[in-house]
Design a protein around this motif. Structure first.
Motif, PDB file in Angstrom:
ATOM      1  N   ILE A 338      11.217  -9.228  -6.911  1.00  0.00           N
ATOM      2  CA  ILE A 338      10.020  -8.983  -6.103  1.00  0.00           C
ATOM      3  C   ILE A 338       9.941  -7.516  -5.707  1.00  0.00           C
ATOM      4  N   LEU A 339      11.076  -6.968  -5.281  1.00  0.00           N
ATOM      5  CA  LEU A 339      11.093  -5.608  -4.752  1.00  0.00           C
ATOM      6  C   LEU A 339      10.815  -4.540  -5.808  1.00  0.00           C
ATOM      7  N   VAL A 340      11.087  -4.842  -7.086  1.00  0.00           N
ATOM      8  CA  VAL A 340      10.812  -3.845  -8.115  1.00  0.00           C
ATOM      9  C   VAL A 340       9.313  -3.529  -8.191  1.00  0.00           C
ATOM     10  N   PHE A 341       8.473  -4.509  -7.873  1.00  0.00           N
ATOM     11  CA  PHE A 341       7.030  -4.255  -7.877  1.00  0.00           C
ATOM     12  C   PHE A 341       6.606  -3.511  -6.613  1.00  0.00           C
ATOM     13  N   ALA A 342       7.347  -3.718  -5.530  1.00  0.00           N
ATOM     14  CA  ALA A 342       7.123  -2.879  -4.346  1.00  0.00           C
ATOM     15  C   ALA A 342       7.480  -1.434  -4.669  1.00  0.00           C
ATOM     16  N   MET A 343       8.508  -1.238  -5.511  1.00  0.00           N
ATOM     17  CA  MET A 343       8.902   0.095  -5.944  1.00  0.00           C
ATOM     18  C   MET A 343       7.771   0.767  -6.718  1.00  0.00           C
ATOM     19  N   VAL A 344       7.075   0.012  -7.561  1.00  0.00           N
ATOM     20  CA  VAL A 344       5.953   0.549  -8.336  1.00  0.00           C
ATOM     21  C   VAL A 344       4.871   1.075  -7.394  1.00  0.00           C
ATOM     22  N   VAL A 345       4.539   0.262  -6.395  1.00  0.00           N
ATOM     23  CA  VAL A 345       3.489   0.630  -5.441  1.00  0.00           C
ATOM     24  C   VAL A 345       3.913   1.836  -4.612  1.00  0.00           C
ATOM     25  N   PHE A 346       5.174   1.849  -4.157  1.00  0.00           N
ATOM     26  CA  PHE A 346       5.675   2.945  -3.324  1.00  0.00           C
ATOM     27  C   PHE A 346       5.682   4.263  -4.089  1.00  0.00           C
ATOM     28  N   ALA A 347       6.118   4.241  -5.342  1.00  0.00           N
ATOM     29  CA  ALA A 347       6.169   5.458  -6.149  1.00  0.00           C
ATOM     30  C   ALA A 347       4.766   6.012  -6.385  1.00  0.00           C
ATOM     31  N   PHE A 348       3.816   5.119  -6.622  1.00  0.00           N
ATOM     32  CA  PHE A 348       2.418   5.532  -6.810  1.00  0.00           C
ATOM     33  C   PHE A 348       1.874   6.156  -5.527  1.00  0.00           C
ATOM     34  N   LYS A 349       2.172   5.530  -4.401  1.00  0.00           N
ATOM     35  CA  LYS A 349       1.705   6.037  -3.108  1.00  0.00           C
ATOM     36  C   LYS A 349       2.259   7.431  -2.821  1.00  0.00           C
ATOM     37  N   ALA A 350       3.510   7.681  -3.220  1.00  0.00           N
ATOM     38  CA  ALA A 350       4.164   8.961  -2.926  1.00  0.00           C
ATOM     39  C   ALA A 350       3.404  10.147  -3.506  1.00  0.00           C
ATOM     40  N   ILE A 351       2.731   9.947  -4.630  1.00  0.00           N
ATOM     41  CA  ILE A 351       1.955  11.031  -5.243  1.00  0.00           C
ATOM     42  C   ILE A 351       0.822  11.466  -4.320  1.00  0.00           C
ATOM     43  N   PHE A 352       0.120  10.509  -3.732  1.00  0.00           N
ATOM     44  CA  PHE A 352      -1.028  10.822  -2.885  1.00  0.00           C
ATOM     45  C   PHE A 352      -0.594  11.268  -1.491  1.00  0.00           C
ATOM     46  N   VAL A 353       0.567  10.803  -1.054  1.00  0.00           N
ATOM     47  CA  VAL A 353       1.151  11.323   0.182  1.00  0.00           C
ATOM     48  C   VAL A 353       1.439  12.819   0.022  1.00  0.00           C
ATOM     49  N   THR A 354       1.994  13.197  -1.125  1.00  0.00           N
ATOM     50  CA  THR A 354       2.293  14.605  -1.401  1.00  0.00           C
ATOM     51  C   THR A 354       1.007  15.427  -1.454  1.00  0.00           C
ATOM     52  N   HIS A 355      -0.033  14.871  -2.037  1.00  0.00           N
ATOM     53  CA  HIS A 355      -1.329  15.558  -2.091  1.00  0.00           C
ATOM     54  C   HIS A 355      -1.841  15.851  -0.686  1.00  0.00           C
ATOM     55  N   ASN A 356      -1.702  14.903   0.225  1.00  0.00           N
ATOM     56  CA  ASN A 356      -2.143  15.107   1.608  1.00  0.00           C
ATOM     57  C   ASN A 356      -1.312  16.176   2.311  1.00  0.00           C
ATOM     58  N   ILE A 357      -0.009  16.193   2.055  1.00  0.00           N
ATOM     59  CA  ILE A 357       0.860  17.208   2.670  1.00  0.00           C
ATOM     60  C   ILE A 357       0.441  18.600   2.220  1.00  0.00           C
ATOM     61  N   SER A 358       0.197  18.766   0.929  1.00  0.00           N
ATOM     62  CA  SER A 358      -0.151  20.083   0.397  1.00  0.00           C
ATOM     63  C   SER A 358      -1.511  20.563   0.883  1.00  0.00           C
ATOM     64  N   ASN A 359      -2.383  19.630   1.281  1.00  0.00           N
ATOM     65  CA  ASN A 359      -3.725  19.990   1.740  1.00  0.00           C
ATOM     66  C   ASN A 359      -3.884  19.917   3.258  1.00  0.00           C
ATOM     67  N   ASP A 360      -2.753  19.780   3.973  1.00  0.00           N
ATOM     68  CA  ASP A 360      -2.774  19.716   5.442  1.00  0.00           C
ATOM     69  C   ASP A 360      -3.652  18.578   5.963  1.00  0.00           C
ATOM     70  N   THR A 361      -3.636  17.442   5.258  1.00  0.00           N
ATOM     71  CA  THR A 361      -4.369  16.253   5.710  1.00  0.00           C
ATOM     72  C   THR A 361      -3.386  15.097   5.923  1.00  0.00           C
ATOM     73  N   GLN A 362      -2.303  15.421   6.646  1.00  0.00           N
ATOM     74  CA  GLN A 362      -1.241  14.438   6.830  1.00  0.00           C
ATOM     75  C   GLN A 362      -1.629  13.307   7.776  1.00  0.00           C
ATOM     76  N   GLN A 363      -2.743  13.461   8.487  1.00  0.00           N
ATOM     77  CA  GLN A 363      -3.171  12.393   9.390  1.00  0.00           C
ATOM     78  C   GLN A 363      -3.439  11.098   8.613  1.00  0.00           C
ATOM     79  N   TYR A 364      -3.848  11.233   7.360  1.00  0.00           N
ATOM     80  CA  TYR A 364      -4.076  10.037   6.544  1.00  0.00           C
ATOM     81  C   TYR A 364      -2.758   9.349   6.191  1.00  0.00           C
TER      82      TYR A 364
END
Length: 445
Positions: A338-364
Motif C-alpha cells: 500500500i505504502l509504495v503507492f503513497a511513495m508515488v504520490v509523495f515523490a510527485f508532490k515534492a516536485i511542486f513543493v520545490t516549485h513553490n519554494i523557488s517562487n517564494d509561494t510557500q504558503q501553498y
C-alpha cells in the motif's frame, strides 16, 4: 537544461548505487535489531527529526535557495548556521531534561532505556544538523559530485560494518544490544558528516562571520519562517502515523510498520533526490517558460519511475520482505504494497513543493501539509484501531492523495503552470537521458 539533466543523472545514479548497498546493509542491520529494536530506532529518529525542524527553522532548504542566488554573504550565512545549531542543541537539551525529570520522556522515546536513548537522540540531532546544513551549502553551489562521493562512502562503510557484525553473530554467536547497534548506526552517519565537512571546507575555505545584524538575516528569517512551518507540518504528516501505531499496537507492530516505511523511503530517495537538484536551478532561473519545462520534465520522470517501482514491489513484497529480513518481518509485506503507492504520490508532490519554494509561494505548501495532517489524524484514529498497520498504510495513502491534489491544482490555477502531461515520460525525453547515460558509462570505462 542539459547541465541540470547531467546533475540529476549523477545524483540518481549515485542513489541507485547507494540504494543497492543500503539495501544489503539494511538486511544485516535489521536482522540484528529485530522488530522491537527497529521500533525503538523509529521513535528515536522521529524525535531527532522533530527537534531538528522545530529548532533550526528548516534552514537547510533556505540555505540551498540563498546560496543558489549567488548574491548572499556566505560568511554571515555560515555564522548564522552555526548559531542555529548551538541554539538548537541547547533548547533540545533543556526540553529533554525537563521531560526526563518529570517522568514524561517515555512519551517521546522508548521507555526501556531512557537515559541512553535520550543521549543517542541528542547526538543524532547534532550530527544530522551539521550533515544537513553543511550539505545544503554544497547543494546550493551545485557541488553534487562531492555529495555523490560522501553518499558512496557512507553506503560502503555501512555495508562493511553491519556485514561484519552479522558475521560475528551468525558464525560465532555474538550478541549485540539494541543500544549498541543504534550507536553503530549513528557512527555511520558521523562518517558521512565528516566527509561532507571535508568537501565543504574545500568548496568554502572561509571562516564564519558572527557579526550579522537583524537586517542581514531578516530576508533569510522571513523566507525560512513559512518554509519552517511547512517543513514541520510535512514532517508531522510523515510521522504522526508512527506515534498512533505505537500507541494502539505496540512496539513490535511499530517495527513491522517502520520497516515498510523505511523500504519506501529508501526507494523514494531516487526520485525525491531530484528535488534537491532542481531547487538551485529553479531559484536561479529567470524565465517562467524555462521553469515550466523543468517542472514538466522532472514531474514526468518522477511519477513514471516511482510508479514502475511501486508496481514491481506490489507483486513481489510478499516474497522479498521475508526473504531479506526473515519471517519475523513478514507482516510488513502487506503495508509495503500500500505504502509504495503513497511513495508515488509523495515523490510527485515534492516536485511542486520545490516549485513553490523557488517562487517564494510557500504558503501553498503550508496549506497542503495542514490538509494532509488533518486527513491523516482523522483517518489514523479511525483505521488503525480497526485494521492495524494495514489501516495505517491506507491512512497515509489517502492523506497524501488529498494534500497532493490541492498542491497540484494550485500549481495550475494560482501559479499559472500550463495544462500538460505531468505524469508519464515520453520517448522524446528518454533519448537525451539515454545519451547522458551512455556518455557516463563510456567515461567510467
Amino acid at each position: 537544461m542539459s547541465k541540470l539533466i547531467k546533475d540529476s543523472f549523477l545524483v540518481a545514479s549515485t542513489k541507485v548505487i547507494s540504494l543497492a548497498l543500503g539495501l544489503i546493509s539494511s538486511i544485516f542491520f535489521i536482522r540484528l535489531l529485530g522488530a522491537e529494536g527497529k521500533g525503538d530506532l523509529a521513535l528515536i529518529e522521529v524525535a531527532a527529526g522533530v527537534f531538528f525542524l522545530l529548532t533550526t527553522l528548516n534552514a537547510n532548504i533556505s540555505i540551498i535557495h540563498f546560496v543558489a542566488k549567488e548574491n548572499t554573504d556566505v560568511k554571515k550565512l555560515l555564522g548564522l548556521t552555526f548559531f542555529l545549531i548551538l541554539i538548537s542543541i541547547c533548547i533540545t537539551a533543556v526540553i529533554f531534561s525537563i521531560l526526563f525529570f518529570t517522568n514524561s520522556l517515555s512519551r517521546l522515546l522508548p521507555e526501556s532505556n531512557l537515559k541512553v536513548y535520550g543521549s543517542i537522540t541528542l547526538i543524532l540531532l547534532l550530527v544530522n544538523e551539521f550533515k544537513e546544513l553543511l550539505s545544503a551549502f554544497l547543494r546550493g553551489s551545485k557541488s553534487f559530485v562531492d555529495l555523490y562521493k560522501s553518499s558512496l562512502l557512507y553506503a560502503v562503510f555501512r555495508l562493511c560494518l553491519f556485514a561484519g557484525l552479522y558475521c560475528l553473530y551468525y558464525f560465532y554467536g555474538a550478541r549485540f544490544s539494541t543500544s549498541f547497534l543504534i550507536g553503530m548506526h549513528l557512527l555511520t552517519i558521523l562518517v558521512m558528516t565528516f566527509s561532507i565537512l571535508r568537501f565543504f571546507r574545500i568548496k568554502f575555505p572561509i571562516k564564519p562571520d558572527f557579526g550579522f545584524s537583524y537586517s542581514d538575516v531578516k530576508p533569510f528569517i522571513l523566507f525560512s519562517f513559512i518554509g519552517y512551518m511547512a517543513g514541520l507540518l510535512n514532517f508531522l504528516s510523515l510521522s504522526i502515523d508512527l506515534w498512533i501505531v505505537d500507541s494502539y499496537l505496540g512496539i513490535k507492530q511499530l517495527g513491522h510498520y517502520a520497516l515498510a516505511l523505511g523500504l519506501c523511503a529508501m526507494v523514494s530517495q531516487i526520485p525525491t533526490s531530484l528535488r534537491t537538484v532542481m531547487l538551485p536551478y529553479l531559484s536561479s532561473s529567470e524565465s517562467k517558460i524555462d521553469q515550466f519545462y523543468k517542472i514538466k520534465f522532472f514531474s514526468r520522470v518522477t511519477f513514471s519511475f516511482s510508479l514502475a517501482i511501486a508496481i514491481v514491489l506490489t507483486f513481489t513484497s510478499h516474497i522479498v520482505v521475508p526473504f531479506l529480513y526473515g519471517n519475523d518481518f513478514a507482516p510488513a509485506a502487506i503495508p509495503l504494497r500500500i505504502l509504495v503507492f503513497a511513495m508515488v504520490v509523495f515523490a510527485f508532490k515534492a516536485i511542486f513543493v520545490t516549485h513553490n519554494i523557488s517562487n517564494d509561494t510557500q504558503q501553498y505548501n503550508l496549506i497542503s501539509h495542514c490538509i494532509g495532517i488533518v486527513a491523516l489524524v482523522i483517518l489514523g484514529f479511525t483505521l488503525i484501531p480497526e485494521f492495524g498497520i494495514e489501516g495505517a498504510s491506507f491512512a497515509v495513502l489517502i492523506s497524501y492523495i488529498i494534500s497532493t491534489s490541492y498542491i497540484f491544482i494550485v500549481a495550475l490555477t494560482k501559479n499559472k503552470l500550463p495544462w500538460a502531461n505531468y505524469f508519464f515520460i515520453t520517448k522524446k525525453e528518454i533519448v537525451p537521458v539515454f545519451k547522458i547515460f551512455k556518455n557516463f558509462v563510456s567515461r567510467k570505462g
